[in-house]
Design a protein around this motif. Structure first.
Motif, mmCIF file in Angstrom:
data_model
loop_
_atom_site.group_PDB
_atom_site.id
_atom_site.type_symbol
_atom_site.label_atom_id
_atom_site.label_comp_id
_atom_site.label_asym_id
_atom_site.label_seq_id
_atom_site.Cartn_x
_atom_site.Cartn_y
_atom_site.Cartn_z
ATOM 1 N N GLY A 233 29.915 -29.261 -49.175
ATOM 2 C CA GLY A 233 30.568 -27.963 -49.233
ATOM 3 C C GLY A 233 31.021 -27.373 -47.920
ATOM 4 N N CYS A 234 30.495 -27.870 -46.801
ATOM 5 C CA CYS A 234 30.792 -27.248 -45.513
ATOM 6 C C CYS A 234 31.953 -27.916 -44.796
ATOM 7 C CB CYS A 234 29.556 -27.286 -44.613
ATOM 8 S SG CYS A 234 28.233 -26.212 -45.180
ATOM 9 N N GLN A 235 32.456 -27.210 -43.809
ATOM 10 C CA GLN A 235 33.538 -27.744 -42.994
ATOM 11 C C GLN A 235 32.985 -28.671 -41.929
ATOM 12 O OE1 GLN A 235 35.605 -24.331 -41.475
ATOM 13 N NE2 GLN A 235 36.657 -23.927 -43.404
ATOM 14 N N THR A 236 33.879 -29.480 -41.382
ATOM 15 C CA THR A 236 33.497 -30.476 -40.388
ATOM 16 C C THR A 236 32.753 -29.860 -39.212
ATOM 17 O OG1 THR A 236 35.331 -31.936 -40.973
ATOM 18 C CG2 THR A 236 34.416 -32.183 -38.765
ATOM 19 N N LYS A 237 33.244 -28.735 -38.716
ATOM 20 C CA LYS A 237 32.643 -28.112 -37.529
ATOM 21 C C LYS A 237 31.177 -27.783 -37.767
ATOM 22 C CE LYS A 237 33.408 -24.387 -34.208
ATOM 23 N NZ LYS A 237 34.244 -23.206 -33.842
ATOM 24 N N SER A 238 30.859 -27.243 -38.932
ATOM 25 C CA SER A 238 29.480 -26.868 -39.242
ATOM 26 C C SER A 238 28.573 -28.093 -39.309
ATOM 27 C CB SER A 238 29.421 -26.110 -40.571
ATOM 28 O OG SER A 238 30.210 -24.946 -40.524
ATOM 29 N N ILE A 239 29.082 -29.159 -39.905
ATOM 30 C CA ILE A 239 28.291 -30.390 -40.029
ATOM 31 C C ILE A 239 28.015 -30.984 -38.654
ATOM 32 C CG2 ILE A 239 28.280 -32.740 -40.948
ATOM 33 C CD1 ILE A 239 30.083 -31.647 -43.230
ATOM 34 N N LEU A 240 29.021 -31.012 -37.796
ATOM 35 C CA LEU A 240 28.840 -31.571 -36.454
ATOM 36 C C LEU A 240 27.860 -30.730 -35.639
ATOM 37 C CD1 LEU A 240 32.484 -32.671 -35.557
ATOM 38 C CD2 LEU A 240 30.585 -34.091 -36.341
ATOM 39 N N GLU A 241 27.912 -29.410 -35.801
ATOM 40 C CA GLU A 241 26.958 -28.553 -35.093
ATOM 41 C C GLU A 241 25.529 -28.832 -35.575
ATOM 42 O OE1 GLU A 241 28.315 -24.595 -35.730
ATOM 43 O OE2 GLU A 241 29.859 -24.690 -34.158
ATOM 44 N N TYR A 242 25.367 -29.065 -36.860
ATOM 45 C CA TYR A 242 24.047 -29.386 -37.405
ATOM 46 C C TYR A 242 23.542 -30.717 -36.843
ATOM 47 C CZ TYR A 242 20.402 -30.409 -40.854
ATOM 48 O OH TYR A 242 19.214 -30.714 -41.462
ATOM 49 N N LEU A 243 24.414 -31.717 -36.810
ATOM 50 C CA LEU A 243 24.040 -33.024 -36.256
ATOM 51 C C LEU A 243 23.708 -32.916 -34.774
ATOM 52 C CD1 LEU A 243 26.725 -35.315 -37.964
ATOM 53 C CD2 LEU A 243 24.278 -35.237 -38.485
ATOM 54 N N ARG A 244 24.447 -32.073 -34.057
ATOM 55 C CA ARG A 244 24.183 -31.881 -32.633
ATOM 56 C C ARG A 244 22.805 -31.262 -32.426
ATOM 57 N NH1 ARG A 244 28.761 -29.578 -31.735
ATOM 58 N NH2 ARG A 244 29.877 -31.523 -31.334
ATOM 59 N N GLY A 245 22.468 -30.333 -33.319
ATOM 60 C CA GLY A 245 21.137 -29.733 -33.252
ATOM 61 C C GLY A 245 20.033 -30.743 -33.519
ATOM 62 N N LYS A 246 20.261 -31.635 -34.466
ATOM 63 C CA LYS A 246 19.275 -32.693 -34.741
ATOM 64 C C LYS A 246 19.103 -33.589 -33.537
ATOM 65 C CE LYS A 246 18.960 -34.877 -38.590
ATOM 66 N NZ LYS A 246 19.241 -35.734 -39.764
ATOM 67 N N GLY A 247 20.203 -33.855 -32.835
ATOM 68 C CA GLY A 247 20.146 -34.698 -31.642
ATOM 69 C C GLY A 247 19.305 -34.070 -30.552
ATOM 70 N N ARG A 248 19.471 -32.758 -30.356
ATOM 71 C CA ARG A 248 18.667 -32.068 -29.342
ATOM 72 C C ARG A 248 17.187 -32.096 -29.727
ATOM 73 N NH1 ARG A 248 23.170 -28.339 -29.140
ATOM 74 N NH2 ARG A 248 22.108 -26.978 -30.645
ATOM 75 N N GLY A 249 16.919 -31.916 -31.035
ATOM 76 C CA GLY A 249 15.537 -31.948 -31.499
ATOM 77 C C GLY A 249 14.892 -33.303 -31.267
ATOM 78 N N ARG A 250 15.660 -34.349 -31.472
ATOM 79 C CA ARG A 250 15.121 -35.696 -31.268
ATOM 80 C C ARG A 250 14.797 -35.938 -29.798
ATOM 81 N NH1 ARG A 250 17.685 -40.626 -34.478
ATOM 82 N NH2 ARG A 250 16.874 -39.224 -36.078
ATOM 83 N N GLN A 251 15.640 -35.416 -28.908
ATOM 84 C CA GLN A 251 15.377 -35.589 -27.479
ATOM 85 C C GLN A 251 14.063 -34.923 -27.091
ATOM 86 O OE1 GLN A 251 18.887 -33.996 -25.661
ATOM 87 N NE2 GLN A 251 20.187 -35.647 -26.403
ATOM 88 N N VAL A 252 13.774 -33.745 -27.685
ATOM 89 C CA VAL A 252 12.514 -33.069 -27.393
ATOM 90 C C VAL A 252 11.346 -33.922 -27.854
ATOM 91 C CG1 VAL A 252 11.099 -31.068 -27.960
ATOM 92 C CG2 VAL A 252 13.529 -30.771 -27.473
#
Length: 559
Positions: A233-252
């Motif tokens: 249901g979401c737009q591309t920008k929102s999905i990419l921001e969510y994935l970017r957040g997951k990436g930062r979480g994984r680095q922690v």
């Protein structure tokens, strides 16, 4: 293979040294069935740069002699029953477009990776279980469509820095189980479609693709249910921001703080990457401002499209004609219609040599009654309602135009003939005049003189029928049509960017709608049209894949 029967299309292409050949439909399919394949004489047409053989279920294989067509730039073999592609395909070193969609292919030869100029590969709607390795060597690839196959994975080298021009990857409706994180190496990727596959995860690295604008992961059962809900249901920008957040979480989790605490070198690399992304985004914005886009719809995707039949009688009068349909031209705001008509006049003055080289006519497609016939009538029988005038015969119209041109010459005290006189002279001594006639028998165009009030374009026109005629050559018609479409794209882009208010022109039929201008797309959609002879044999299709070429600056053509 029995080649005793001479195929008239091939014979004509050879005699006229044509660079394009299109064979399609039931009549061609019947010949292929009787001949047990394509006539071998087709492989002698070594000047061809565009070859299309489509909609022929009897075509199950292509002979290895295809390698003789060394000048081919576009090879379109869609909607047949091909079971294989010959390995010699790798010898077509000039090939830019390969379309073998909607066939019975189970494999693609590795030799495709030997095509240095390949930009577009379409193998959709087949039965492929894998793609060959080595595609990364096709460094100019910009579009890959592998949708509706049986792929379970991408080849290891597909996500390679070597494919730095790959902007569109469509792989929907397959059985792909994994999308690897190294997809971020596709620096130019803008469109990624992996709908209806078997993905469980979407790698967070996808958010590192700097130009990604459109993604589709619908129909995949993702382990991250929140992400699954977002992709539905979401737009591309929102999905990419969510994935970017997951990436930062994984680095922690891997041992650093959110800023990369124990890994300063990683933090430095991230900062460098962000700077590069920012520069890339700025460059892309500049490119997008400069670029214009047109999308081409294949004639096979519009079975009810307008048809234009060319009579043999025009051969000695004005033999060459090219037509197409254009949607998306916004003529309503401000002075956009006036600018379009002025641009057409400018093309007539310059490229068309004051209509002596070629003539453009534009019509409101919704007012056309097809099929259309391009033929001839005698000057007394040719009746038309010229733009802004009453109905009259060609004889009356020519006489009136001569009088007007003489009066204009006298007013300006010129000794030489006016531009109007010049194109009128093209009809002198002709016993028949060219005309385009609709299904109701009305003349809607009388080249090079005028077109009809019946199909006059207005601010409310949504779809245009464009025609270019010439007595010079078919290529002249195509070049003029190319120039017209580029100009239309420029004007449409100008209108969209300036968001002019509707109603400032006297021809406006609608009240202003301030909100509509912000939603207007400047992209034009061009519907291919075929012109045929009286027997239904193809004369020309426009645009083909060799029209609107890459040589036209700032124009993106989406096929």
């Amino acid at each position: 293979m029995d080649d005793t029967e001479v195929w008239p299309e091939i014979e004509k292409a050879a005699a006229e040294k044509r660079r394009e050949l299109v064979l399609h439909g039931p009549a061609i399919d019947q010949r292929i069935s009787s001949n047990q394949g394509l006539s071998s004489s087709i492989y002698s047409l070594q000047l061809l740069n565009y070859l299309e053989v489509s909609q022929c279920p009897s075509l199950t294989e292509i002979h290895a002699d295809i390698q003789l067509l060394t000048n081919l730039q576009s090879l379109i073999l869609c909607r047949n029953k091909l079971a294989s592609i010959p390995h010699v395909i790798g010898r077509l070193k000039s090939l830019k477009v390969l379309d073998v969609s909607v066939n019975n292919l189970t494999a693609v030869p590795e030799e495709i990776s030997q095509l240095p100029e390949l930009t577009t590969l379409n193998v959709s709607c087949n039965s492929l279980e894998l793609l060959p390795e080595g595609l990364s060597r096709c460094s100019k690839l910009s579009t890959i469509n592998v949708s509706k196959n049986r792929l379970t994975a991408f080849p290891p080298d597909l996500f390679s820095e070597g494919l730095d021009l790959l902007s569109t990857l469509v792989a929907s409706d397959n059985c792909i189980q994994e999308l690897r994180g190294d997809i971020q190496q596709l620096a130019a990727l803008k469109v990624l479609d992996l709908a209806n596959n078997k993905l469980n995860e979407i790698p967070w690295n996808l958010s590192d693709c700097p130009k990604l604008k459109e993604i589709n992961f619908r129909g995949n059962k993702l382990s991250d249910k929140r992400l699954e809900k977002m992709v539905n249901g979401c737009q591309t920008k929102s999905i990419l921001e969510y994935l970017r957040g997951k990436g930062r979480g994984r680095q922690v989790e891997e041992g650093g703080d959110a800023d990369g605490g124990r890994q300063p070198d990683k933090k430095k690399k991230q900062q460098q990457r962000k700077r590069k992304e920012k520069v890339a985004e700025e460059q892309e914005e500049v490119e997008e401002v400069r670029k214009m886009a047109v999308r081409v719809l294949h004639v096979s995707d519009a079975p009810t499209a307008l048809t234009v039949q060319v009579s043999a009688d025009v051969k000695d009068v004005r033999p060459y004609l090219v037509c197409c349909l254009v949607k998306g031209m916004n003529l309503k705001p401000g002075n956009s219609l006036k600018r379009f008509l002025m641009a057409q006049t400018k093309l007539h003055e310059d490229l068309c040599g004051k209509r002596t080289i070629a003539t453009i006519a534009t019509h409101d497609a919704e007012l056309l009654k097809g099929p259309l016939v391009y033929g001839v009538r005698t000057p007394t029988q040719l009746k038309i309602v010229p733009l802004g005038r009453r109905e009259m015969t060609a004889v009356e119209l020519i006489r009136l135009l001569h009088l007007e041109a003489d009066e204009l010459r006298k007013q300006k005290k010129r000794q030489n003939v006016t531009g109007l006189h010049k194109y009128l002279q093209l009809l002198q001594g002709k016993s028949q005049y060219p005309c385009l006639v609709d299904a109701e028998g009305d003349v809607i165009s009388f080249p090079p003189i005028t077109n009809s009030e019946k199909t006059k374009i207005k601010k409310t026109t949504k779809e245009l029928f464009l025609e270019v005629t010439s007595g010079t050559s078919l290529q002249t018609c195509k070049d003029i049509m190319d120039a017209l479409i580029v100009k239309m794209a420029e004007l449409n882009k100008f209108t969209a960017e300036h968001q002019e208010e509707a109603g400032s022109d006297v021809e406006s039929d609608a009240a202003p709608n301030p909100s509509s201008s912000t939603e207007t797309s400047s992209q034009l959609v061009i519907q291919q049209l075929r012109t045929t002879d009286q027997d239904g044999n193809l004369k020309v299709v426009y645009p083909s894949k060799t029209d609107l070429s890459d040589n036209i600056n700032n124009l993106t053509v989406i096929w």
